[in-house]
Enzyme design. Structure first.
Site, PDB file in Angstrom:
ATOM      1  N   CYS A   1     -28.446  56.747 -85.619  1.00  0.00           N
ATOM      2  CA  CYS A   1     -29.221  57.529 -84.641  1.00  0.00           C
ATOM      3  C   CYS A   1     -29.422  56.764 -83.337  1.00  0.00           C
ATOM      4  CB  CYS A   1     -30.582  57.920 -85.223  1.00  0.00           C
ATOM      5  SG  CYS A   1     -31.623  56.507 -85.616  1.00  0.00           S
TER       6      CYS A   1
ATOM      7  N   CYS B   1     -36.148  56.513 -90.908  1.00  0.00           N
ATOM      8  CA  CYS B   1     -36.987  56.046 -89.797  1.00  0.00           C
ATOM      9  C   CYS B   1     -38.010  55.027 -90.313  1.00  0.00           C
ATOM     10  CB  CYS B   1     -37.699  57.212 -89.138  1.00  0.00           C
ATOM     11  SG  CYS B   1     -36.641  58.656 -88.860  1.00  0.00           S
TER      12      CYS B   1
END
Ligand code: FES
Length: 126
Positions: free
Chosen positions: A34, A103
């Protein structure tokens, strides 16, 4: 998509954002997929994390995870901080959607990287 109230709260009002200019340890990690980056700064006082700040250039879940992770390790020993897993962060946030769990991994890795850096610097001073 589901985000808990705690995630939204830490995303919109993140704790411990910023830089520690004279940090004892700094860790920077990123996710190649990402492209998000997390940087963590620690002040360590006799093996206790007396201060912690972060900068996260990434998604809302990464910001909420960093914010929660800093709250979880502040005032703790290095050993306790190293024991914090990304799952602990996810649980404390009241959950993350499955595709956002990575994350929280950044937060765990950033803590470890900052502590590694602390040990490296300390070793270098001896
Ligand atoms: Fe990559 Fe959140 S989407 S850290």
């Amino acid at each position: 998509m589901y985000y808990s109230e705690t995630v939204m709260e830490h995303f919109t009002r993140p704790r411990n954002v910023g830089v520690i200019a004279d940090a004892d340890g700094v860790g920077e990690v990123g996710n190649a997929v990402c492209g998000d980056i997390m940087k963590m700064y620690l002040k360590v006082d006799e093996e206790i994390i007396s201060e912690v700040r972060f900068e996260t250039f990434g998604c809302g879940s990464a910001i909420a995870s960093s914010s929660m992770a800093t709250e979880m390790i502040k005032g703790k020993t290095i050993t306790q901080a190293l024991a914090v897993t990304n799952q602990n962060v996810v649980d404390a946030l009241g959950g993350l959607p499955p595709h956002k769990v990575h994350c929280s991994v950044l937060a765990q890795e950033a803590i470890k990287a900052a502590i590694d850096d602390y040990y490296e610097r300390r070793g270098n001073r001896q």
